[in-house]
Design a protein around this motif. Sequence first.
Motif, PDB file in Angstrom:
ATOM      1  N   VAL A  58      -9.430   3.342  -7.701  1.00 21.91           N
ATOM      2  CA  VAL A  58      -8.338   2.757  -6.925  1.00 21.91           C
ATOM      3  C   VAL A  58      -8.892   2.230  -5.610  1.00 21.91           C
ATOM      4  N   TRP A  93      -1.999   0.015  -9.507  1.00 23.30           N
ATOM      5  CA  TRP A  93      -2.996   0.126  -8.437  1.00 23.30           C
ATOM      6  C   TRP A  93      -3.999  -1.034  -8.534  1.00 23.30           C
ATOM      7  N   GLY A 120      -3.621   3.736  -1.074  1.00 25.02           N
ATOM      8  CA  GLY A 120      -4.078   2.839  -2.118  1.00 25.02           C
ATOM      9  C   GLY A 120      -3.382   1.497  -2.036  1.00 25.02           C
ATOM     10  N   THR A 150      -8.822   1.736  -1.974  1.00 25.64           N
ATOM     11  CA  THR A 150      -8.145   2.523  -0.937  1.00 25.64           C
ATOM     12  C   THR A 150      -8.625   2.160   0.460  1.00 25.64           C
ATOM     13  N   GLU A 166       0.847  -1.185   0.000  1.00 22.78           N
ATOM     14  CA  GLU A 166       0.000   0.000   0.000  1.00 22.78           C
ATOM     15  C   GLU A 166       0.883   1.236   0.000  1.00 22.78           C
ATOM     16  N   LEU A 220      -1.611  -1.751  -3.700  1.00 28.46           N
ATOM     17  CA  LEU A 220      -0.755  -1.983  -4.856  1.00 28.46           C
ATOM     18  C   LEU A 220      -0.879  -3.423  -5.363  1.00 28.46           C
TER      19      LEU A 220
END
Length: 334
Positions: A95, A87, A106, A97, A74, A108
Motif C-alpha cells: 500500500v 488502495w 494510505g 503510504t 487518503e 486511495l
Amino acid sequence: GLETALTETPIATWARHDLIVLPIEKLGLRWSSTFPGEAAGLAPDSVDQARRWRADLMRSNPLAIVLADVAVEEAPVDYLPISSPLWRRAPNGHVDTTMTDTGIRGHLKFDRPAFRKLTQKRATALMETGVVDGVALRAWSGDSPPHLALVQAVRRGVGRSGVIILESGVGTPALCAPYVNGLIVVDDGRGRPVWPQFAEISTWAREHIRKPGFTVLETFASHDRARLYEMRMATTLALIFGDGFVTFADSTGHDWYDFWAPDLGRPLRPAYRKDGAYRREFENGTAVFNPPTNKTVVLDFLSNETSMAKSLSATRISVQPGDGDIALSKPPAH
C-alpha cells in the motif's frame, strides 16, 4: 480550556459553533463494517445515538450546520483491508503510504469507478440519518477530471440541498466549483503564510462556487495556541475577507476565546485598506487585520470603542503588526 474554563456541558460548547465539521465517529455514527472504508451503510444503534445528539444541538442552536468528514484521497491504514483493490500500490505491491502527524495514512484510488460508486452511497447514507447537512472532503489535492467525477458522485449522494466543502489548500478548484458550497483554506503556521492569498481565494469562491457559498480558514499555531495574537490575526482575517468561519489550534487541540464573544452584526461594506492594515465595518463595530509586514496602526473613533484584544474602552486603539482587533461600539454580551 486554556482561556475559557470548561464548566459547561459538551452540547453547550458545540452550540457555540455555527459550523461543525467532524469525523463521523465524533458525531456518534459508526459504519456497519469491521473496516469502515468498505461499508455503504451505518450501524442502526449509532444512528439513534447521533440523532439524539443532533436534536440536543438544535435545541440550543437551530442554525448550526453539521458536516461529516469523508475520506477521498487518503485514510488510516485500518480503513480498508490491506488486500483491498481501493488502495493505491507502490511498485513493490505494498500500500502506498505517507507518515503524518496523526500516523501512517494510505492513498486511495479515488479515480476508480468502484470508489466513486461507494462514496456516493456513503454520502447518501449519511444524509438519510438526518444528523448531518453534508460532507467535508479533506486533503483535496487537485482539480483534474477524476476529481470532478468524484465530486459529481458526492453531489448525487448528498442531493441538491446537501452541503459539500473541499479542503483545497490555497488552490481554486475551477472544475469542481459548481458542485461545492465551500472551501477550507489551511494555514499551518509554520510554512508559507496564506494571508496574502486569502482575500483573492475568498473573492474567487464567492464568484464561482455553488450557493450558499463560504470559505473556512483553518489555522494552526506556529508554536502553541497560547499566542493569542496569532488567533486574533486569523480571526480578523476571516472576518474581513472571508465569512467569519475560523479555527485556531495546536497539536493538543482547540480552545474557545473571549475574542469570539461579540455580536458584530452584518458587514456594512467590503474590506478596505488604511495605513497598511485592512478593515471592515460591521453593524456593531470594526474588525482590523494588521499584516506582519506592516507597522503598528492606530484607529481613531469619535466616541469610546471597546477593544476585544485589550479589554478596554477608548477613542484610540492601536494594533501591532501580525495582530488583529475587534473594536465594538457597545460592550459584548456574555
